[in-house]
Motif scaffolding. Structure first.
Motif, PDB file in Angstrom:
ATOM      1  N   THR A  11       0.828  -1.217   0.000  1.00 18.50           N
ATOM      2  CA  THR A  11       0.000   0.000   0.000  1.00 18.50           C
ATOM      3  C   THR A  11       0.864   1.270   0.000  1.00 18.50           C
ATOM      4  N   GLY A  12       2.100   1.161   0.495  1.00 21.68           N
ATOM      5  CA  GLY A  12       3.006   2.315   0.435  1.00 21.68           C
ATOM      6  C   GLY A  12       3.230   2.737  -1.005  1.00 21.68           C
TER       7      GLY A  12
ATOM      8  N   ARG B  89      10.405  11.045   8.367  1.00 25.57           N
ATOM      9  CA  ARG B  89       9.242  10.576   7.616  1.00 25.57           C
ATOM     10  C   ARG B  89       8.315   9.774   8.540  1.00 25.57           C
TER      11      ARG B  89
HETATM   12  O1   DC Z   1       6.311   1.933   2.994  1.00 25.03           O
HETATM   13  P1   DC Z   1       6.702   3.107   2.100  1.00 25.03           P
HETATM   14  O2   DC Z   1       7.934   3.828   2.544  1.00 25.03           O
HETATM   15  O3   DC Z   1       6.747   2.778   0.649  1.00 25.03           O
HETATM   16  O4   DC Z   1       5.489   4.130   2.293  1.00 25.03           O
HETATM   17  C1   DC Z   1       5.413   5.335   1.598  1.00 25.03           C
HETATM   18  C2   DC Z   1       4.669   6.375   2.420  1.00 25.03           C
HETATM   19  O5   DC Z   1       3.277   6.085   2.498  1.00 25.03           O
HETATM   20  C3   DC Z   1       5.169   6.546   3.847  1.00 25.03           C
HETATM   21  O6   DC Z   1       5.419   7.910   4.047  1.00 25.03           O
HETATM   22  C4   DC Z   1       4.043   6.083   4.723  1.00 25.03           C
HETATM   23  C5   DC Z   1       2.817   6.131   3.841  1.00 25.03           C
HETATM   24  N1   DC Z   1       1.906   5.025   4.049  1.00 25.03           N
HETATM   25  C6   DC Z   1       0.776   5.242   4.803  1.00 25.03           C
HETATM   26  O7   DC Z   1       0.591   6.340   5.340  1.00 25.03           O
HETATM   27  N2   DC Z   1      -0.138   4.235   4.958  1.00 25.03           N
HETATM   28  C7   DC Z   1       0.078   3.044   4.381  1.00 25.03           C
HETATM   29  N3   DC Z   1      -0.829   2.070   4.543  1.00 25.03           N
HETATM   30  C8   DC Z   1       1.247   2.801   3.624  1.00 25.03           C
HETATM   31  C9   DC Z   1       2.145   3.820   3.482  1.00 25.03           C
END
Ligand code: DC
Length: 243
Positions: free
Chosen positions: A54-55, A198
């Motif tokens: 989902t990220g 982050r």
């Molecule tokens: O896991 P990642 O680093 O690829 O995630 C990218 C961004 O998305 C990170 O800043 C957190 C956010 N995110 C979120 O808020 N909810 C999720 N379910 C997945 C990621």
């Protein structure tokens, strides 16, 4: 059954489908650098389940906003972009593929310009509502047989998941892994700022540092990749079959 001696074949057999025809949603949350994506992908592959990062959806939306000139501070515009985004994302653990409007953005969404802007998108609540809706639809489209990972999966997206895991790792382990992942091209200070800032921003809208009720915490700080995969499978086995 203990963490140490669990073997997948003991429970499932090498080519066996786990709980055929029945729902098996494995929700995995955790901070960046916890090894969430690689572990989740491997668990999905071994259990022959669909997989959703989902990220990558938040990253794709960030790419789409930047590409179409949407001001990330304008929450109404970001929400509208979330609704209009023509997203195509792989749900196979074997293929990493993300496209927006037919453009393959798989490598682009990992670039620093996206990583440094994605929190602005992920903290826009209207955009989250839309992406959560799409995530739930994808779970249904796969007959609720999926490993899905992110930050709010165990608590918001799929609180009814059969298995819910919070994958954690010490700050030191997370920074070390991120450093390796980025090819050692950044100094320690830049890394710490990227990873920790982050997470701090993201945790203002979702809590992924403490396990909610019924969520099993798996601390991977002192485990290597294979040990962490086995520990995750062990949790799945224990929840499904007891022990
Ligand atoms: O896991 P990642 O680093 O690829 O995630 C990218 C961004 O998305 C990170 O800043 C957190 C956010 N995110 C979120 O808020 N909810 C999720 N379910 C997945 C990621």
């Amino acid at each position: 059954m203990t963490h140490d001696n669990f073997e997948l074949k003991d429970l499932f057999g090498p080519e066996e489908v786990v709980r055929p025809g029945k729902p098996l949603v494995i929700a995995i949350d955790g901070p960046s650098g916890s090894g969430k994506s690689s572990i989740s992908r491997e668990v999905a592959q071994r259990l022959k389940l669909a997989y959703l990062d989902t990220g990558a959806m938040y990253r794709a939306l960030t790419w789409y906003c930047l590409d179409s000139g949407v001001d990330l501070q304008d929450s109404a515009a970001v929400e509208l972009a979330a609704e209009q985004m023509p997203l195509d994302i792989s749900t196979s653990a074997a293929t990493e593929y993300v496209a927006v409007g037919g453009v393959d953005v798989t490598p682009d969404i990992r670039e620093p310009r996206i990583s440094s802007s994605v929190s602005a998108v992920a903290t826009t609540l209207g955009a989250r509502t839309e992406l959560i809706r799409r995530q739930r639809r994808l779970i249904e489209q796969h007959n609720r047989r999926m490993v899905i990972e992110g930050r709010d999966i165990t608590t918001v997206v799929a609180p009814q998941a059969e298995v819910r895991i919070l994958l954690t790792a010490s700050e030191e382990a997370r920074l070390r892994r991120r450093g390796i992942q980025l090819g050692g091209s950044q100094n320690a200070e830049q890394l710490a700022v990227q990873v920790l800032e982050r997470d701090a921003k993201d945790s203002t809208v979702v809590n992924f540092t403490k396990a909610a009720d019924g969520v099993v915490t798996l601390d991977s700080s002192d485990l290597d990749f294979e040990q962490t995969v086995k520990a995750a499978l062990n949790i799945v086995g224990r929840i499904l079959y007891g022990g």
